[in-house]
Design an enzyme around this catalytic site. Structure first.
Site, PDB file in Angstrom:
ATOM      1  N   HIS A  95     -14.077  25.226  23.544  1.00 55.36           N
ATOM      2  CA  HIS A  95     -15.424  24.892  23.084  1.00 55.36           C
ATOM      3  C   HIS A  95     -16.007  26.127  22.426  1.00 55.36           C
ATOM      4  O   HIS A  95     -15.805  27.241  22.907  1.00 55.36           O
ATOM      5  CB  HIS A  95     -16.300  24.498  24.279  1.00 55.36           C
ATOM      6  CG  HIS A  95     -17.769  24.650  24.014  1.00 55.36           C
ATOM      7  ND1 HIS A  95     -18.514  25.694  24.519  1.00 55.36           N
ATOM      8  CD2 HIS A  95     -18.624  23.917  23.263  1.00 55.36           C
ATOM      9  CE1 HIS A  95     -19.771  25.583  24.109  1.00 55.36           C
ATOM     10  NE2 HIS A  95     -19.863  24.524  23.339  1.00 55.36           N
TER      11      HIS A  95
ATOM     12  N   ASN B  60     -19.675  27.433  19.960  1.00 55.35           N
ATOM     13  CA  ASN B  60     -20.965  27.065  19.400  1.00 55.35           C
ATOM     14  C   ASN B  60     -21.619  28.346  18.906  1.00 55.35           C
ATOM     15  O   ASN B  60     -21.685  29.319  19.628  1.00 55.35           O
ATOM     16  CB  ASN B  60     -21.802  26.398  20.505  1.00 55.35           C
ATOM     17  CG  ASN B  60     -23.281  26.322  20.169  1.00 55.35           C
ATOM     18  OD1 ASN B  60     -24.131  26.774  20.922  1.00 55.35           O
ATOM     19  ND2 ASN B  60     -23.594  25.769  19.019  1.00 55.35           N
ATOM     20  N   TYR B  61     -22.027  28.377  17.633  1.00 58.38           N
ATOM     21  CA  TYR B  61     -22.763  29.541  17.105  1.00 58.38           C
ATOM     22  C   TYR B  61     -23.974  29.027  16.355  1.00 58.38           C
ATOM     23  O   TYR B  61     -23.855  28.081  15.578  1.00 58.38           O
ATOM     24  CB  TYR B  61     -21.841  30.422  16.242  1.00 58.38           C
ATOM     25  CG  TYR B  61     -20.825  31.092  17.145  1.00 58.38           C
ATOM     26  CD1 TYR B  61     -21.190  32.180  17.923  1.00 58.38           C
ATOM     27  CD2 TYR B  61     -19.532  30.563  17.298  1.00 58.38           C
ATOM     28  CE1 TYR B  61     -20.293  32.752  18.829  1.00 58.38           C
ATOM     29  CE2 TYR B  61     -18.635  31.126  18.196  1.00 58.38           C
ATOM     30  CZ  TYR B  61     -19.030  32.222  18.957  1.00 58.38           C
ATOM     31  OH  TYR B  61     -18.168  32.773  19.861  1.00 58.38           O
ATOM     32  N   ARG B  62     -25.134  29.608  16.657  1.00 59.87           N
ATOM     33  CA  ARG B  62     -26.370  29.053  16.109  1.00 59.87           C
ATOM     34  C   ARG B  62     -27.399  30.129  15.774  1.00 59.87           C
ATOM     35  O   ARG B  62     -27.416  31.208  16.369  1.00 59.87           O
ATOM     36  CB  ARG B  62     -26.972  28.047  17.110  1.00 59.87           C
ATOM     37  CG  ARG B  62     -27.234  28.648  18.461  1.00 59.87           C
ATOM     38  CD  ARG B  62     -27.529  27.624  19.541  1.00 59.87           C
ATOM     39  NE  ARG B  62     -27.799  28.292  20.805  1.00 59.87           N
ATOM     40  CZ  ARG B  62     -26.859  28.635  21.692  1.00 59.87           C
ATOM     41  NH1 ARG B  62     -25.597  28.338  21.476  1.00 59.87           N
ATOM     42  NH2 ARG B  62     -27.183  29.281  22.790  1.00 59.87           N
TER      43      ARG B  62
ATOM     44  N   GLY C  73     -35.287  11.294  18.343  1.00 57.64           N
ATOM     45  CA  GLY C  73     -34.526  11.217  17.097  1.00 57.64           C
ATOM     46  C   GLY C  73     -33.219  11.986  17.142  1.00 57.64           C
ATOM     47  O   GLY C  73     -32.610  12.233  16.107  1.00 57.64           O
TER      48      GLY C  73
ATOM     49  N   ARG D 119     -29.356  12.887  17.378  1.00 54.45           N
ATOM     50  CA  ARG D 119     -28.177  12.112  17.008  1.00 54.45           C
ATOM     51  C   ARG D 119     -27.193  12.216  18.170  1.00 54.45           C
ATOM     52  O   ARG D 119     -26.353  13.114  18.226  1.00 54.45           O
ATOM     53  CB  ARG D 119     -27.568  12.644  15.725  1.00 54.45           C
ATOM     54  CG  ARG D 119     -26.520  11.669  15.193  1.00 54.45           C
ATOM     55  CD  ARG D 119     -26.040  12.003  13.808  1.00 54.45           C
ATOM     56  NE  ARG D 119     -25.243  10.911  13.297  1.00 54.45           N
ATOM     57  CZ  ARG D 119     -23.936  10.780  13.483  1.00 54.45           C
ATOM     58  NH1 ARG D 119     -23.282  11.671  14.187  1.00 54.45           N
ATOM     59  NH2 ARG D 119     -23.294   9.736  12.957  1.00 54.45           N
ATOM     60  N   TYR D 120     -27.316  11.262  19.122  1.00 58.58           N
ATOM     61  CA  TYR D 120     -26.565  11.400  20.366  1.00 58.58           C
ATOM     62  C   TYR D 120     -25.059  11.354  20.163  1.00 58.58           C
ATOM     63  O   TYR D 120     -24.314  11.968  20.911  1.00 58.58           O
ATOM     64  CB  TYR D 120     -27.026  10.366  21.404  1.00 58.58           C
ATOM     65  CG  TYR D 120     -26.836   8.935  20.980  1.00 58.58           C
ATOM     66  CD1 TYR D 120     -25.620   8.307  21.144  1.00 58.58           C
ATOM     67  CD2 TYR D 120     -27.876   8.209  20.415  1.00 58.58           C
ATOM     68  CE1 TYR D 120     -25.436   6.991  20.750  1.00 58.58           C
ATOM     69  CE2 TYR D 120     -27.712   6.899  20.029  1.00 58.58           C
ATOM     70  CZ  TYR D 120     -26.486   6.290  20.187  1.00 58.58           C
ATOM     71  OH  TYR D 120     -26.303   4.995  19.787  1.00 58.58           O
TER      72      TYR D 120
END
Lengths: 343, 343
Positions: free
Chosen positions: A148, A150-152, A301, A303-304
Site C-alpha cells: 500500500h 499513498n502520497y498527498r 459526495g 467516491r466510495y
C-alpha cells in the site's frame, strides 16, 4: 525501473510527451499545468500523474494477462480523479492505483479533525485543495505480499487569507509469509529514499508506520511496516516536495522485485486460506481504523468505490483461528505482534 | 418450533431440567439464578440461555453435518459469555449465537455515548450490568437469507445510587435474492410478536430498523429490515421484559421455515459470487456503522472474537460492480435503496 513517463521540465518538455505517459487526461487542463508549473498544486498533480503511469505500466508488464481499467471521474464539488484498477489477473488479484485532485470547501468535521491534530486553522468551512496518489495491490500468490502507498499534498486557506500546506504519505508492506530478505530489501529501498533528505527521517517514519498500521483490538500490526508521515512542512515546500517525490519514486524499486521473485512460487490451498484470513484483518484495519478511509466515507459526495478499492477481492473470517505453533504462519504472527528493526 | 428448553418457573422447575437445555453452565451460579429469580438480571440471563439452547439445537437439526462448537469464556473485569459457533456446515456457512452476561464499571466513553443518546446519567465511571444474546447466521446457499438478532438488558447505577435500566434489540433479514413471500412471512411473525404488547410497536420498530441498518456511503439498506429498538422502558420492567421475550421467541418461527424452504435450492456460481459481494456490504456495515461492534471493539478487554463472529466466512469486493438492469440482483437493489412496507 526506468521511467516510461517523462519528468516535466518547464520550457523543455513537449506536452504531448507528458500526456503519452499518463493513464488519462489530467484533471487540470494541461495548458494550465504548463502555465502554472511553479505552483505546488500543479507540480504535485504532474508528479502523481507520472507515478501513476509508471506504476500501472510496470504492473501491466509483470501481469501479462490483464490491463488496468482506467476510470476518470469528476466531482461536482470540484476536481476529480483517475482510478486505475486491475482485477482478477494472473499475478494481481486486485490492484488499484488512484489519483485524485480535489478542491472546494472543507466540511466543518474535517476542519475539526485537523485542529485536533494540532493544525492552527481559523474558520469552519475553509477552501482547500488536495492532490494525492493512493494504491493497494493484492497479488494472487500468497507468497507475494500486499503493498500500500499513498502520497498527498494539502492546502487550506484560512478566513484571514493565510495559506497552510503540508505533505503526507507512506508505503507499507503486508506479507502473508515472511521472507526476511524481501522485507530488508523493501525497508532498505525506502531508507535510501529517505536518507537523501535527512538522516533521521527513515527512523522516525518507520516508527510512525508501525504505530499507525496497528489493529488495536487484535494487538497486532497490519504488516511489516515501511514508512508513514503526515503534516510534513520541513525543511520547506521545495524540500518537502522533493522528499515526497523520492518516496513515491521508491515504490516500484521497493516492491516490483519481490513480486517478480515470488509470483510463480508454488502454493497450497492451506496457504491460500491463510492469505484470505490475513486479508480479513486488512479489511478490519481499513474499515475500523484507517483515517483516510473513515474521513473519505464520511465526506459528503465521496467516491466510495475509489476509497474502497483498497479492499481485497476476497477475504475470510474464521472464529478463533490460531496458527499452529512453530508454523510459518505463527512465525509471521510473532513479527506482527512485535514489530522489529529490519536494517 | 416446540421449545426444547424449559421455561423457568420458581419452585416448579427442576434445576437439572433447565441445565439440560442450555448450551453450557450459566455465567451466574445456578443456585443464585434460582434464589434471585425475581431480579431482572437473573430472569434475563435465564431467558437468553433458553433462547440460545432452542436456537442452536434447532439449527443443528436443520444442518445435519456439523454441531455448534461451544466456547464458554470469562471476563476478568466481571462476567463472561457463551459463544456457540457452527462453521463450514452444509446448510450454515457460519452461524454464531452468543450470549454474554457482563458487569463492572462503564468506561467514561461509554457513559458519554449513552448521555449523547439522551440517558440522564450522573457520574463518569458507573457500575453496570448487561445481559444479551446476539446472533448472525450466514447460510451457504445464496437463496437462503442471512439473519441477525440481538436482545439485551442493561442496568446502570448512578453516583447517587439511583438505578436506570432499559432493553434493546431487534431481528433483521438480509436476503441475496428477493422472495416476497419469505419477507412477508418474516415481517408478519415479528409483527405478531410485537402486536401482543402494543398496537404501534411493529410500525415504529420496523421504521427504526430500516433507518439503523443503512449503509450511508452506498445509500442502501443492509437488508429488508425487521424490527430494531433501544432504550425501551415501557410500559414497565415486567412489560418490557415480556415484549423482549416475545421478540426473542419469534426468531426461530420467523426464520427457520425460510431456511428449510431454500436450503436445497439449486444455485449457480454467479449467484454465489453475488452472495459474497453482498456479504462484503455486510462487513462494511458491521465494521463502519454498527454501534454494537464499534462500542465492543473500543471497550478495553473486549472479546473481539465474539464480536467479530458476525462477519461472514467469505466476503468479496469488486470495483464498481453493478447488477444487470432487470436482473434478480437488480430487483433486490431497488428494494434496498427504497425500503418498503411488507404487510
Amino acid at each position: 525501473y526506468l521511467n516510461s513517463c517523462k519528468v516535466y521540465a518547464k520550457g523543455r518538455t513537449d506536452l504531448n510527451d507528458l500526456k503519452a505517459g499518463w493513464m488519462a487526461e489530467p484533471l487540470t487542463d494541461i495548458n494550465t499545468l504548463d502555465q502554472e508549473s511553479d505552483d505546488m498544486k500543479r507540480r504535485m498533480e504532474m508528479m502523481i500523474m507520472r507515478i501513476q503511469g509508471d506504476i500501472c505500466r510496470s504492473f501491466e508488464r509483470i501481469e501479462g494477462k490483464r490491463k488496468f481499467l482506467v476510470d476518470r471521474w469528476e466531482r461536482k464539488e470540484g476536481g476529480g480523479g483517475i482510478t486505475c484498477v486491475l482485477q482478477d489477473g494472473e499475478v494481481f488479484e486486485k490492484a488499484g492505483v488512484n489519483i485524485s485532485v480535489v478542491y472546494g470547501k472543507l466540511p466543518p468535521a474535517a476542519v475539526q479533525q485537523m485542529k485536533s491534530r494540532g493544525k492552527n486553522l481559523v474558520g469552519t468551512e475553509l477552501p482547500f485543495f488536495a492532490a494525492g496518489i493512493s494504491s493497494v495491490v493484492h497479488p494472487k500468490n500468497p507468497h507475494v505480499p500486499t503493498v500500500h502507498f499513498n502520497y498527498r499534498y494539502f492546502e487550506v486557506t484560512c478566513e484571514d487569507g493565510s495559506k497552510q500546506w503540508w505533505f503526507g504519505g507512506g508505503t507499507d508492506l503486508t506479507p502473508y509469509y515472511l521472507d526476511t530478505q524481501d522485507v530488508k530489501h523493501f525497508h532498505q529501498t525506502l531508507k535510501t529514499a529517505c536518507d537523501k533528505h535527512g538522516q533521521d527521517l527513515y527512523k522516525r517514519y518507520k516508527k510512525w508506520c508501525d504505530e499507525y498500521f496497528y489493529i488495536t483490538h487484535r494487538g497486532e500490526c497490519r504488516g511489516v511496516g515501511g514508512i508513514f508521515f503526515d503534516d510534513v512542512e520541513e525543511p520547506n515546500q521545495e524540500g518537502a516536495f522533493r522528499f515526497v517525490t523520492s518516496c513515491a519514486e521508491s515504490v516500484l524499486p521497493s516492491y516490483a522485485p519481490i513480486v517478480r521473485k515470488h509470483k510463480d512460487d508454488a502454493y497450497t490451498a492451506a496457504e491460500r486460506q491463510w492469505q484470505l484470513l490475513r486479508r480479513g484483518r486488512y479489511v478490519e484495519f481499513n474499515l475500523i481504523y484507517d483515517r483516510g478511509t473513515k474521513f473519505g466515507l464520511y465526506t459528503p459526495g465521496a467516491r466510495y468505490e475509489s476509497i474502497l478499492m483498497s479492499l481485497p477481492l476476497t477475504a475470510r473470517w474464521e472464529y478463533c483461528h490460531a496458527p499452529e505453533k512453530g508454523s510459518r504462519e505463527d512465525e509471521l504472527m510473532k513479527i506482527l505482534k512485535n514489530p522489529k528493526e529490519w536494517l
